[in-house]
Structure formats: structure tokens, C-alpha cells
Motif scaffolding. Structure first.
Motif, PDB file in Angstrom:
ATOM      1  N   THR A 296      12.222  58.282  73.831  1.00 18.65           N
ATOM      2  CA  THR A 296      10.903  58.630  73.281  1.00 18.65           C
ATOM      3  C   THR A 296       9.849  58.670  74.380  1.00 18.65           C
ATOM      4  O   THR A 296      10.070  58.171  75.485  1.00 18.65           O
ATOM      5  N   GLN A 301       7.535  59.513  70.089  1.00 21.27           N
ATOM      6  CA  GLN A 301       8.060  60.798  69.664  1.00 21.27           C
ATOM      7  C   GLN A 301       9.315  61.098  70.488  1.00 21.27           C
ATOM      8  O   GLN A 301       9.354  60.865  71.691  1.00 21.27           O
ATOM      9  N   TYR A 308      10.157  60.855  65.269  1.00 22.57           N
ATOM     10  CA  TYR A 308       9.824  59.636  66.006  1.00 22.57           C
ATOM     11  C   TYR A 308      10.981  58.640  65.887  1.00 22.57           C
ATOM     12  O   TYR A 308      11.735  58.691  64.909  1.00 22.57           O
ATOM     13  N   ALA A 340       3.664  54.400  66.570  1.00 27.82           N
ATOM     14  CA  ALA A 340       4.114  55.734  66.146  1.00 27.82           C
ATOM     15  C   ALA A 340       3.198  56.277  65.042  1.00 27.82           C
ATOM     16  O   ALA A 340       2.778  57.438  65.089  1.00 27.82           O
ATOM     17  N   ILE A 344       0.829  59.550  65.025  1.00 30.91           N
ATOM     18  CA  ILE A 344       0.964  60.610  64.016  1.00 30.91           C
ATOM     19  C   ILE A 344      -0.400  60.917  63.402  1.00 30.91           C
ATOM     20  O   ILE A 344      -0.814  62.068  63.271  1.00 30.91           O
TER      21      ILE A 344
END
Ligand code: FDA
Ligand code: NAD
Length: 449
Positions: A296, A301, A308, A340, A344
Motif C-alpha cells: 500500500t 491504497q 485499500y 484509510a 477515502i
């Protein structure tokens, strides 16, 4: 019928990272039907560390876990010194968040999350954004958070004969813990053999002793918890455990397990804790991997846009050490999940989030002991304080020093303030001019920073 179900956000997995991701979504505000958690476990997300501690204590459990068949508002996330999430109703998980004002109109308090339990995903197609369950149900999403965590390494993975015998227990999920509780009750005051000298080995041998079992630990290494402990740190825990009556058979590899019939390993219960393995299989060949995990960026991501990966499965950039790492501990599961979701939401709002800047933090508790570790366990070490296992209140620590800088700090028996002080040390990495002086100063060195 197996109609296809679509959600804006799907969290795959129902463990620690899943729970914290859901909580973070709820803080930002969610519309009904926007978020689903899909989990093969039959219960809503809970604090997994409890399973090797309070959940197995003989005086009963101070925690309630919500099951799919429960209908009433029940306490959900439980007694391991952490916040309580509230849940209710089969398949609908109502999350209550303290911060009322983070909801859109300031009055809405409840957030509906579709909780799809006892559902194992057996196929993931990231190109078509489709997940398929073992029963053939199909779920599609706009954004996916992979939070599948780890599974146990099985003795049979080493080709150990007898690895499938009855009364061999592993501990990862609540079903495993429930089976162990039943065995503890059925085999009262029996003999337990614990295979493995890591986290599970040390926590479970203590729990079995507290349950009045005759306990023997067996592990292949020369001292316990070698992935973190120095021989000096391990010596304290081994003697402390021995004083509690735990027998330790170290430097021995279990090559065969036979119970009752064969009695090669003389035990009523065998508990195996020989490591974990991240559950990345579903995504093989679809998302880039590194160091055994799903690779990630600093926002968790993956190499696939809109997908994710958080918690145990993520290999992420550890900014502090300028390298990528995978971390199998609860603090990171919580924080990576929050990061995460923040990312987002930031993308949706056209904003940017800060990079993840994690300070590794591990801890364990057993008997009356409690330790914390911060940073990186590399370089030379010093040990300080009262590490006499017979002391009424032992308190000792270790520092790791590399290239003249303090990088890691361990403390047994510290107060909250002292633990905060060693965390600060590991974060700031002060120069250490003299190891002898550092040993003399011990905790005082931390309080000066
Ligand atoms: P986690 O394992 O919590 O959750 C994964 C979830 O995904 C599970 O619900 C699983 O069923 C589900 N899942 C997986 N594959 C699926 C599929 N194909 N379809 C549907 N669902 C799927 N750490 C620490 O720092 N201090 C501690 O004291 C402890 N104590 C501790 C005790 C015990 C018994 C264990 C097993 C582990 C710990 N840990 C710990 C480690 C810590 O609990 C662990 O790092 C986190 O739970 C990781 O969180 P995740 O959400 O990544 O995985
Ligand atoms: P671990 O990696 O801590 O320990 C594995 C141990 O297995 C080794 O130390 C060794 O003693 C033993 N072992 C390895 N190969 C063996 C072999 N062939 N035969 C016999 N023994 C062998 O893993 P664990 O204790 O099983 O824990 C599983 C997972 O759960 C890990 O991700 C761990 O981080 C997590 N966990 C964490 C905590 C905590 O942080 N307090 C508590 C429990 C579990």
C-alpha cells in the motif's frame, strides 16, 4: 435467490481493523445502506486481544459479544481496556458514536451499517469490483477495504504427524476461543501443553495456569519471544513463569503429536501458537504484494485504485524508518483503518490527508505482568531497573541503540506516564553518548526528554 448487492463501501473482514474503519466512517457520517462489513465470523467486530486474556479467565468474562441472533442492543466491543462500540440486531449493526456533532444534522446519533456475518468470501475480482461468497452470494462495491487479517500457521503446515488429533487448539477467532473454553471446563485441572514461545505461547500458558492446569511450554528457540526479547528480557519472563509453576521445555521441536492413544505428548489439551500468516490469497495476481503482504501507499491504497488494505495484511511505508513493513499488532490495525477511511473521505472532499507516520507499538499482559514496547528492536541493547522475577513489583526496561541513537524502548511494569515517556524516546530517537551512563540512568533518561 442470490441477488447481487451493491454498496458504496465494502469492508472485507470483520475483525479489529474492520471495526475501527466502520467507526471512522460513522464519524464522518454515513447514509443507510452505504457501508457493509462482510465477515466469515458469526459476530460483529470485537477487540481480538481479549480472546487470549479476559475471555479465558475462570471467573467468567466481563465482555459480551454480539451474535447474529441477538436482537437487543448489546455491548459489543469489550473489556480489554478499550472503548465500547454498541451493536444490535441480526445483520444490522448500529454503531453509536460519542461525538454527536460529527453527524450531518447534529441530531442523528445512529448509523446503519449492513453487517453480513457468517459469510466467507471465496473469490474477489478487483477488475469488476465483485466479491463472491462460499454460498454464491455476489457483492459489488465502489470502494473496497481489505481487512482479512491473519490465519494461524497449522502444525500440519510443518508436516507434523498427528496435527489433526482431537484436543489440539489454535486461537485466532471467537469460535476457537469458545472451543477452548469448553475444553477448559471439560478437562478441569488437567494437563496442558502449549506449543510455541511467542505471544500466544506466553499469554495462553499463563491463562491455562490461572485456570489451574498443569502447564508445560514447548518451543524450539533458546529463549521465549526471540523476535522481540533479548536473552536478558526473556530470562525474566521464563523465571517468573517457572515461579508460577509453568514448566518450560525450550530448544525442543514438536515433531509429532499423539494424545490419549499414543501419549507421546502427555496432555489433555494442546494449544498451538506457532505464528500467523496474512490472508492475501484472494488477491494474488491482482494487487501488488511485498514482504508477504498487500503493498500500500501511505494512505493504505493498494496498487489497484479504490482498493485499500489495512491491519495485518498491509505492507505499508513506515515513514520513521524509511522502509516498508507489515505489522501484526492491534494498535496498527486500529490506526491503519482510521487512516484509510480518513484518506477515502479526504479524496471525496477534494482534500489531502497527512501520510501515515506510525511509531510501532506492541504490548502484552499475563499474570500480574504488563509490558510495552515502542520503536525498533535493532542494534545494541542495555537493560535497567529491577528485573528480579521474585520482586513483589518488578519494573525494568531495555533500550535498543543503533549508530549512537536510541531506536527502541521496552518497559515492564511501567506507569502510564512512564510508558508515554518511553514512547516519546522511540519517536524522538535521541543521541546516546554513553551506554554505561544510559544503563545507570534507566528510566530517568526517558523522563529528561
Ligand atoms: P483480524 O484478524 O482482527 O480480522 C480479520 C477478519 O477477517 C476476521 O473476522 C476474519 O474472519 C475475516 N476474514 C478473513 N478472511 C475472510 C474472507 N475470505 N471472507 C470473510 N471474512 C474473512 N496484538 C496486540 O498488539 N496486543 C495484543 O494483546 C494482542 N492479542 C492478540 C490475541 C490473539 C488471540 C490474537 C489472535 C491476536 C492478538 N493480537 C494482539 C494481534 C491483533 O489482534 C491483530 O494484529 C489484529 O486483530 C489485526 O486486525 P485485522 O483486522 O487486520 O485482522
Ligand atoms: P509468534 O510469531 O509470536 O510466535 C511463533 C512461535 O512459534 C515462535 O516463537 C516459536 O516459538 C514457535 N514455532 C515456530 N516454528 C515452530 C515449529 N516448527 N514447532 C514449534 N514451534 C514453532 O506467533 P503466535 O504467538 O502464534 O501469534 C500469532 C499471531 O497473533 C501473531 O500475529 C501475533 O502478533 C498475534 N498475537 C499478538 C499478541 C500480542 O501482541 N500481545 C498476542 C497474541 C497473538
Amino acid at each position: 435467490s442470490m441477488a447481487e448487492k451493491h454498496f458504496k463501501y465494502v469492508i472485507l473482514g470483520g475483525g479489529v481493523a474492520a471495526g475501527y474503519a466502520a467507526r471512522e466512517f460513522a464519524k464522518h457520517g454515513l447514509n443507510p445502506g452505504e457501508l457493509a462489513i462482510i465477515s466469515k465470523e458469526a459476530v460483529a467486530p470485537y477487540e481480538r486481544p481479549t480472546l487470549s486474556k479476559a475471555y479465558l479467565f475462570p471467573q467468567g468474562r466481563s465482555c459480551t459479544i454480539i451474535r447474529a441472533e441477538d436482537n437487543e442492543m448489546t455491548k459489543l466491543i469489550i473489556s480489554d481496556g478499550h472503548k465500547v462500540l454498541q451493536g444490535s440486531q441480526a445483520f444490522m449493526f448500529v454503531l453509536e458514536v460519542e461525538e454527536k456533532d460529527c453527524f450531518r444534522n447534529g441530531t442523528q446519533k445512529r448509523v446503519r451499517i449492513e453487517l453480513i456475518l457468517s459469510t466467507e468470501i471465496v473469490k474477489a475480482d478487483l477488475a469488476s469490483k465483485t466479491l463472491t461468497s462460499a454460498a454464491g452470494a455476489i457483492f459489488t462495491y465502489d470502494i473496497l477495504i481489505i481487512a482479512t487479517g491473519s490465519t494461524v500457521i497449522n502444525l500440519s503446515d510443518f508436516g507434523t504427524p498427528g496435527a489433526d488429533a482431537n484436543n489440539i487448539f489454535y486461537l485466532r477467532e471467537i469460535d476457537d476461543a469458545d472451543k477452548l473454553v469448553a475444553a477448559i471446563q471439560a478437562k478441569k485441572n488437567g494437563k496442558a501443553v502449549i506449543v510455541g514461545g511467542g505471544y500466544i505461547g506466553l499469554e495462553l500458558s499463563a491463562v491455562m495456569k490461572i485456570n489451574n492446569f498443569d502447564v508445560t511450554m514447548v518451543y524450539p528457540e533458546p529463549w521465549c519471544m526471540p523476535r522481540l526479547f533479548t536473552p536478558e528480557i526473556a530470562a525474566f519472563y521464563e523465571s517468573y513463569y517457572a515461579n508460577k509453576g509453568v514448566k518450560i521445555d525450550k530448544g525442543t521441536l514438536v515433531t509429532s503429536v499423539k494424545l490419549k492413544d499414543g501419549r507421546v505428548l502427555d496432555a489433555d489439551i494442546v494449544i498451538v501458537g506457532v505464528g500467523g500468516r496474512p490472508l492475501t490469497k484472494l488477491f494474488k495476481g491482482q494487487a501488488e504484494e511485498e514482504k508477504g503482504g498487500i503493498k500500500t501507499d501511505a494512505f493504505f491504497q493498494t496498487s489497484v485504485g479504490g482498493v485499500y488494505a489495512v491491519g495485518d495484511v498491509a505492507t505499508f511505508p513506515l515513514k520513521l524508518y524509511n522502509e516498508t513493513r507489515r505489522v501484526e499488532h492491534v494498535d496498527h490495525a486500529r490506526k491503519s483503518a482510521e487512516q484509510a477511511v480518513k484518506a477515502i473521505k479526504a479524496i471525496e472532499g477534494g482534500k489531502v490527508t497527512d501520510d501515515y507516520d506510525y511509531l510501532p507499538y506492541f504490548y502484552s499482559r499475563s499474570f500480574d505482568l504488563s509490558w510495552q514496547f515502542y520503536g525498533d528492536n535493532v542494534g545494541e541493547t542495555v537493560i535497567f531497573g529491577d528485573n528480579d522475577p521474585a520482586s513483589s513489583k518488578p519494573k525494568f526496561g531495555s533500550y535498543w541503540i543503533k549508530e549512537g541513537k536510541l531506536l527502541g524502548a521496552f518497559l515492564e511494569g511501567g506507569s502510564p506516564e512512564e510508558n508515554t515517556a518511553i514512547a516519546k524516546l522511540a519517536r524522538l530517537q535521541p543521541a546516546v553518548p554513553d551506554l554505561e551512563q544510559l544503563t545507570k540512568e534507566g528510566l530517568t533518561f526517558a523522563s529528561k526528554i
